[in-house]
Design an enzyme around this catalytic site. Structure first.
Site, PDB file in Angstrom:
ATOM      1  N   THR A 107       0.870  -1.179   0.000  1.00 47.43           N
ATOM      2  CA  THR A 107       0.000   0.000   0.000  1.00 47.43           C
ATOM      3  C   THR A 107       0.903   1.223   0.000  1.00 47.43           C
ATOM      4  O   THR A 107       2.022   1.171   0.506  1.00 47.43           O
ATOM      5  CB  THR A 107      -0.924   0.043   1.225  1.00 47.43           C
ATOM      6  OG1 THR A 107      -0.112   0.114   2.388  1.00 47.43           O
ATOM      7  CG2 THR A 107      -1.807  -1.169   1.298  1.00 47.43           C
ATOM      8  N   LYS A 159     -12.029  17.821  12.538  1.00 48.64           N
ATOM      9  CA  LYS A 159     -12.755  17.783  13.814  1.00 48.64           C
ATOM     10  C   LYS A 159     -12.972  19.192  14.333  1.00 48.64           C
ATOM     11  O   LYS A 159     -12.059  19.827  14.834  1.00 48.64           O
ATOM     12  CB  LYS A 159     -11.989  16.935  14.835  1.00 48.64           C
ATOM     13  CG  LYS A 159     -12.085  15.459  14.490  1.00 48.64           C
ATOM     14  CD  LYS A 159     -11.486  14.558  15.542  1.00 48.64           C
ATOM     15  CE  LYS A 159     -11.609  13.106  15.093  1.00 48.64           C
ATOM     16  NZ  LYS A 159     -10.591  12.227  15.659  1.00 48.64           N
ATOM     17  N   TRP A 190     -17.487  15.909  13.520  1.00 47.30           N
ATOM     18  CA  TRP A 190     -16.723  15.616  12.307  1.00 47.30           C
ATOM     19  C   TRP A 190     -17.297  16.295  11.074  1.00 47.30           C
ATOM     20  O   TRP A 190     -18.491  16.248  10.825  1.00 47.30           O
ATOM     21  CB  TRP A 190     -16.711  14.094  12.058  1.00 47.30           C
ATOM     22  CG  TRP A 190     -15.898  13.343  13.057  1.00 47.30           C
ATOM     23  CD1 TRP A 190     -15.220  13.861  14.108  1.00 47.30           C
ATOM     24  CD2 TRP A 190     -15.706  11.927  13.094  1.00 47.30           C
ATOM     25  NE1 TRP A 190     -14.598  12.859  14.802  1.00 47.30           N
ATOM     26  CE2 TRP A 190     -14.877  11.662  14.208  1.00 47.30           C
ATOM     27  CE3 TRP A 190     -16.135  10.852  12.303  1.00 47.30           C
ATOM     28  CZ2 TRP A 190     -14.476  10.371  14.550  1.00 47.30           C
ATOM     29  CZ3 TRP A 190     -15.732   9.576  12.636  1.00 47.30           C
ATOM     30  CH2 TRP A 190     -14.906   9.335  13.751  1.00 47.30           C
ATOM     31  N   GLU A 195      -5.872  -3.931   0.779  1.00 49.93           N
ATOM     32  CA  GLU A 195      -6.047  -4.948   1.822  1.00 49.93           C
ATOM     33  C   GLU A 195      -7.304  -5.780   1.633  1.00 49.93           C
ATOM     34  O   GLU A 195      -7.487  -6.790   2.308  1.00 49.93           O
ATOM     35  CB  GLU A 195      -6.119  -4.270   3.203  1.00 49.93           C
ATOM     36  CG  GLU A 195      -4.810  -3.664   3.678  1.00 49.93           C
ATOM     37  CD  GLU A 195      -4.604  -2.225   3.206  1.00 49.93           C
ATOM     38  OE1 GLU A 195      -5.193  -1.839   2.164  1.00 49.93           O
ATOM     39  OE2 GLU A 195      -3.849  -1.488   3.854  1.00 49.93           O
TER      40      GLU A 195
HETATM   41  P1  ADP Z   1      -3.759   3.826  -0.446  1.00 44.28           P
HETATM   42  O1  ADP Z   1      -4.433   4.948  -1.191  1.00 44.28           O
HETATM   43  O2  ADP Z   1      -3.754   3.993   1.036  1.00 44.28           O
HETATM   44  O3  ADP Z   1      -2.529   3.321  -1.033  1.00 44.28           O
HETATM   45  P2  ADP Z   1      -5.552   1.986  -1.674  1.00 44.28           P
HETATM   46  O4  ADP Z   1      -5.064   2.318  -3.025  1.00 44.28           O
HETATM   47  O5  ADP Z   1      -5.726   0.592  -1.278  1.00 44.28           O
HETATM   48  O6  ADP Z   1      -4.666   2.558  -0.580  1.00 44.28           O
HETATM   49  O7  ADP Z   1      -6.845   2.843  -1.438  1.00 44.28           O
HETATM   50  C1  ADP Z   1      -7.808   2.512  -0.490  1.00 44.28           C
HETATM   51  C2  ADP Z   1      -8.511   3.741   0.001  1.00 44.28           C
HETATM   52  O8  ADP Z   1      -9.014   4.514  -1.079  1.00 44.28           O
HETATM   53  C3  ADP Z   1      -9.720   3.422   0.817  1.00 44.28           C
HETATM   54  O9  ADP Z   1      -9.382   3.096   2.134  1.00 44.28           O
HETATM   55  C4  ADP Z   1     -10.517   4.709   0.702  1.00 44.28           C
HETATM   56  O10 ADP Z   1     -10.042   5.684   1.600  1.00 44.28           O
HETATM   57  C5  ADP Z   1     -10.212   5.167  -0.686  1.00 44.28           C
HETATM   58  N1  ADP Z   1     -11.294   4.782  -1.595  1.00 44.28           N
HETATM   59  C6  ADP Z   1     -11.335   3.733  -2.434  1.00 44.28           C
HETATM   60  N2  ADP Z   1     -12.477   3.712  -3.129  1.00 44.28           N
HETATM   61  C7  ADP Z   1     -13.205   4.767  -2.721  1.00 44.28           C
HETATM   62  C8  ADP Z   1     -14.504   5.298  -3.056  1.00 44.28           C
HETATM   63  N3  ADP Z   1     -15.282   4.739  -3.968  1.00 44.28           N
HETATM   64  N4  ADP Z   1     -14.914   6.398  -2.397  1.00 44.28           N
HETATM   65  C9  ADP Z   1     -14.150   6.991  -1.466  1.00 44.28           C
HETATM   66  N5  ADP Z   1     -12.929   6.552  -1.114  1.00 44.28           N
HETATM   67  C10 ADP Z   1     -12.461   5.455  -1.722  1.00 44.28           C
END
Ligand code: ADP
Length: 541
Positions: free
Chosen positions: A184, A438, A443, A329
């Site tokens: 990630t 916050k 929130w 994940e």
């Molecule tokens: P990172 O960006 O931390 O590397 P990922 O690529 O796995 O991790 O992205 C996952 C995150 O992306 C989610 O936990 C969420 O915050 C965001 N995300 C994914 N899809 C959506 C969606 N449809 N709407 C809002 N947020 C999203």
């Protein structure tokens, strides 16, 4: 008492075996890094993947060894995948958009032995070569004719697999064997590796197919714009082969014109990508007065789908939008926005309102929301809390135990997202836990503010962050990147929000920047913005 049924281990090599045997002539079309469109088939891809396996075995690769790729979506990339996974090696997809030293850090942490790399990314490896500690061999995904000059000990892919046996045996190991590794992006701390197993990848594949999920059939033509280094191209590298869908791979070109050309020439019926890609496509369509006669469905996820994109696809181009939420994940599908029974045939405004949310979990995913103490919160569609997830293809922890135990007492994983859930488990992501603003203990959703703000035609992108406030602790600052040639005012931007949010959510100030920084996965880099604006004083403070 046990059932009396066959033992058929769930390993991903069987997916490509199935595609080759039953859909052998279905095409995989690639815009090659060398330039031309290249066509192959599942049958050919299967043979060549077996040659990759033989070549890896020749290099002494054993079960569990890590084999990395730094590559665009292409047929060759698929061959490397199945070639490594089929013999029980772990295919590690690296995100090339990361900083070169971070790429080296990840490769060292994973202890990658082999790297298969597109010519585009070879300079990254050359430039940071002194930092790589475990790589033994570099395979460049091209032929001898296109092999660039390099200081590294590297061979062209075509030469490397040439003459290798196309009948290397696959499988025969336990279905819980590790299969793929994906880090990630690590907006906080070091990147962490998610280690998929064969079993979870196969189960996730089954989960992606039904009509309420990605709705894939052998008659479909699928363009995964989402990269294979983002959680297996949202599973499409497996699920397309599982049904025998024709695949169209975009290679290195993801601009609007290039994507449109593939959609149109190859008559693509289903495609998937993050919102940024669709903004580029929609601009291209508008500027050139084009339409999308073949496209049936577009899966959008990775960040929230802005209303502008949703309306353009659904209303202007008659394309069904599937809004998806997930993360590396979660393999990555968590929820999808196929219409529930009561909204099928409903008026457009009700459908749009539903599709702006992130949808519902397919069978195999369980969700709950909790407060900071871990107590379950009501599913009333209003109360927001930390979104927790449990299921058939959800990470239990990270590679090498980084970060320790990640599950709560009930076995749920903390997504780090803040969401509301209704009684049908419809999810609405209101924020990432670390981005939520916050104000006086309440929130404010940064995502809501951003999505409404980008609806203004003079706004190209927007980000909301919390800024220190002596009375409220934090108040929102909206940072705006104007659309090309436009100079929106603070008043215009705030007027856009008026009436669409609670009054106390209104940002205390609007700041304009030339460009909002994006991270390696194309999402707004809030860490960087918070740093830039750390000494900012709000006019209300
Ligand atoms: P990172 O960006 O931390 O590397 P990922 O690529 O796995 O991790 O992205 C996952 C995150 O992306 C989610 O936990 C969420 O915050 C965001 N995300 C994914 N899809 C959506 C969606 N449809 N709407 C809002 N947020 C999203």
């Amino acid at each position: 008492m046990q059932g009396i049924m066959q033992d058929w281990q769930l390993t991903v090599d069987k997916i490509l075996d199935h595609a080759a045997e039953n859909h052998g002539r279905r095409e995989i079309v690639t815009r090659s890094v060398e330039g031309p469109i290249v066509r192959t088939s599942y049958s050919e891809l299967h043979s060549r993947a077996k040659q990759v396996s033989a070549a890896l075995l020749d290099l002494g690769i054993k079960q569990g060894d890590r084999v990395a790729t730094l590559a665009w979506n292409s047929a060759r990339h698929m061959e490397c995948w199945y070639g490594a996974m089929g013999i029980g090696a772990v295919l590690h997809t690296i995100n090339p958009r990361l900083h070169p030293e971070q790429i080296a850090w990840i490769a060292n942490h994973a202890e990658d032995r082999i790297l298969m790399v597109d010519t585009t990314f070879l300079p990254i490896i050359e430039g940071a070569w002194e930092h790589f500690r475990t790589l033994e061999k570099i395979i460049v995904l091209t032929d001898e004719q296109h092999m660039p000059q390099t200081s590294l000990d590297a061979v062209p892919y075509e030469l490397w697999i040439d003459g290798q046996s196309a009948s290397t045996p696959w499988g025969g190991f336990d279905e819980n064997t590790a299969c793929g590794l994906c880090y990630t992006s690590g907006t906080t701390g070091n990147p962490k590796g998610v280690l998929y197993s064969h079993r979870t990848n196969v189960l996730h594949t089954f989960m992606t197919l039904p009509p309420d999920v990605m709705n894939l059939s052998s008659a479909d033509t699928v363009l995964p714009v989402v990269p294979m280094f983002h959680a297996n191209a949202w599973g499409l590298a497996f699920s397309c082969a599982a049904v025998g869908a024709k695949m169209v791979m975009p290679g290195a070109q993801m601009d609007g014109a290039s994507i449109y050309q593939l959609l149109n020439d190859e008559k693509v019926t289903i495609t998937a990508a993050v919102p940024t890609v669709w903004l580029m496509l929609l601009n291209h369509l508008e500027e050139n007065n084009l339409d999308l006669p073949h496209l049936k469905r577009v899966v959008i996820g990775g960040s929230a789908v802005p209303e502008r994109i949703l309306r353009a696809f659904e209303q202007t181009y008659d394309v069904d939008v599937v809004h998806a939420w997930g993360m590396t994940e979660t393999s990555p599908l968590g929820t999808l926005g196929a219409l529930p029974a009561h909204l099928v045939g409903a008026d457009i405004e009700s459908r749009i309102a539903y599709k702006l949310k992130q949808g519902r979990p397919p069978f195999g995913v369980e969700l709950k929301i909790v407060d900071d103490a871990g107590k379950r919160l009501p599913r009333d569609g209003e109360t927001s809390g930390r979104l927790m997830i449990r299921g058939l293809a959800i990470a239990a922890g990270y590679f090498k135990g980084e970060g320790g135990n990640k599950l709560d007492e009930e076995g749920y994983f903390d997504t780090g997202d803040v969401a509301t859930l209704d009684e049908m488990s419809t999810v609405q992501i209101t924020d990432r836990a670390k981005d939520v603003i916050k104000s006086g203990g309440e929130w404010i959703s940064s995502i809501d503010l951003e999505n409404i703000a980008v609806g203004h035609p003079k706004v190209a992108n927007a980000a909301a962050i919390g800024i220190y406030h002596p009375k409220w602790d934090e108040r929102p600052l909206l940072i705006v990147q104007p659309a090309p040639g436009e100079t929106p005012t603070k008043e215009e931007v705030l007027a856009q929000l008026q009436g669409k949010i609670a009054k106390w959510w209104t940002p205390d100030d609007v700041a304009f920047v030339e460009e909002i920084p994006l991270g390696a996965t194309g999402k707004i880099n809030k860490l960087k913005l918070r740093e830039t604006f750390k000494d900012y004083t709000l006019p209300t403070a």
